[in-house]
Design a protein around this motif. Structure first.
Motif: not given
Length: 505
Positions: A200-203, A205-216, A285-292
């Protein structure tokens, strides 16, 4: 069962398999009477291995230190840990299929390399389990305070930790079937609820623009201070992922309580290891990218809760952490289970102080009650050390991984010597066996384990742990020098003790 009467065995190698012979007969040929409850099946064996590793516990406990040390790229340190523990899983599965006895860390080296060598290996593993269960109790208490929004003092956190350790000890002291039943429920919750929330966190974070850190961001990190080279900070960040895979061999400690142990244990080791690796990396992976808001994590005692709160709100976050507490609880429960079997195994061979009391098995519950309670008391004493010196307690928390890798190094050395001398038992049909790959695998593993051990001793982030661990090894050496060596010389301890002293209580 066979009707043939066999004389007592004089060697320590596993006896050859006989058609129609059950596990209890086999145990008797090792020199032991079946006293524990052989009730652990395939599912429970997998659950013990999975909960001891506990990917969720690893992520909740190791995420903050990893991220604060090296930033988002710390997640790649998991790919340092995976091949290291794959090597150990292969080795442990190979020996567990041949010597399925409780207290594997002591039993394997004692029977293949001698009782003195087995003592030091078993002592290192025993402190690893005690340190691990103590650490888990402390971490559990911190998350309890977070769920209920309590501002815990150091004394308050220690008090909660003592209570949860005591609870897990009492469950294990009552009956292994209760412990494995609770453990199975906890593993089910981890696989369904925790993973569902991560999805759910992944969905979100990644579905809303600006809600997740970039892969870079996964390839760009900084040291916590200018004086530390990034490569050292990145290696220090690997402690969490490494600690998260410790215990993959734990199911070998309940071999005498596992049905068809020679076949079941190696398989469940591999299943638990593979499942844990996939889940742990997915969560990292999910929680690192989900950091706002990365700055909020620096002051948060519960980084995963902070990330979930950023994405889904504080109420949902607390519910998730409350569920995750069950994962930490069953991990602690499993640590108590396997650690006490090692203490019982050492005491059964009269290797410990007060062995007569520690090897007692309740005839009704078929549980080594005294060993369970004693290990719990030692853990409580370690927890109480935080009331005297926070730094001393931090040392105890930090050396669990060091203790286990010392055990891995000693066992690998012992297996190399045993292989060279032709003392490794032949594999039974249908069981896991390394065969000709054993020697090269052991050589590679020894180099790898020694490298990790060196890092745990000399990296600046772990400074001081080695001195504390050296003190503990010194105590083990003193006991061997002043008392155990004489027992072994007189035949009053070691793997033959139970066979040669059948009337010893």
């Amino acid at each position: 069962m066979t009707d043939q009467v066999r004389p007592p065995r004089t060697d320590l190698a596993p006896p050859p398999r006989r058609i129609g012979e059950d596990e209890d007969d086999r145990l008797a040929e090792f020199g032991y009477e079946q006293k524990l409850d052989r009730s652990v099946g395939r599912v429970a064996s997998f659950a013990i291995g999975f909960s001891t590793i506990s990917a969720t516990t690893a992520v909740f406990t190791g995420f903050g230190a990893g991220y604060l040390n090296a930033g988002s790229p710390f997640i790649w340190t998991l790919f340092l840990a995976i091949p290291v523990f794959l090597l150990w899983t292969l080795i442990a599965a190979d020996v567990a299929a041949k010597i399925p006895l409780a207290g594997y860390a002591y039993q394997w080296t004692s029977r293949l390399n001698g009782s003195s060598f087995g003592w030091f290996t078993g002592a290192c593993a025993l402190f690893g389990w005690v340190s691990g269960m103590t650490s888990l109790g402390y971490v559990f208490a911190g998350y309890v305070g977070s769920v209920f929004d309590w501002r815990l003092t150091q004394g308050g956190q220690i008090g909660i930790a003592m209570a949860v350790v005591s609870l897990c000890v009492l469950v294990n002291a009552y009956r292994v079937r209760l412990a494995t039943f609770i453990n199975n429920i906890g593993v089910g919750l981890e696989l369904v609820v925790t993973l569902g929330v991560t999805l759910v966190v992944a969905v979100v974070a990644f579905a809303v623009p600006g809600n997740a850190q970039p892969l870079s961001s996964l390839f760009s990190g900084t040291s916590p201070d200018a004086a530390t080279p990034y490569v050292l900070a990145w290696l220090a960040a690997s402690l969490g992922p490494f600690f998260g895979l410790v215990g993959v061999e734990a199911v070998a400690d309940v071999a005498e309580e596992t049905r068809d142990a020679r076949r079941v244990i190696p398989r469940t080791m591999f299943y638990a290891f593979a499942t844990s690796c996939v889940i742990e990396f997915g969560m990292y992976l999910v929680y690192v990218l989900a950091i706002k808001d990365p700055t909020a994590l620096a002051d948060s005692p519960a980084p995963i809760e902070e990330i979930i709160s950023q994405q889904l709100g504080p109420v949902f976050s607390r519910v998730v952490v409350a569920v995750a507490l069950t994962n930490i609880l069953v991990c602690l429960l499993a640590n108590v289970l396997v650690g006490t079997r090692l203490l019982y195994s050492l005491s059964r061979d009269n290797m410990m102080p007060f062995s007569r009391a520690l090897r007692h098995v309740d005839p009704t519950r078929k549980t080594p009650t005294t060993a369970v309670l004693t290990l719990g008391v030692v853990s409580l004493l370690l927890l109480s050390s935080a009331l005297v010196s926070q730094q001393a307690f931090n040392y105890f928390l930090g050396i669990a991984t060091l203790a286990f890798f010392t055990t891995y190094v000693l066992q690998t050395v012992g297996l190399l010597v045993a292989t060279r001398r032709g003392r490794i038992p032949a594999a039974e049909p249908g069981t896991f066996d390394l065969g000709r790959a054993r020697t090269p695998l052991l050589v590679v593993s020894l180099v790898v384990f020694a490298a990790v051990e060196t890092a745990l001793l000399f990296l600046p982030a772990f400074a001081g742990n080695g001195f504390v661990f050296a003190g503990i090894v010194g105590v083990a050496f003193a006991w061997w020098l002043l008392a155990l060596r004489r027992r072994l010389r007189l035949g009053l301890a070691g793997p033959r003790f139970a066979q040669e002293h059948p009337d010893a209580p």
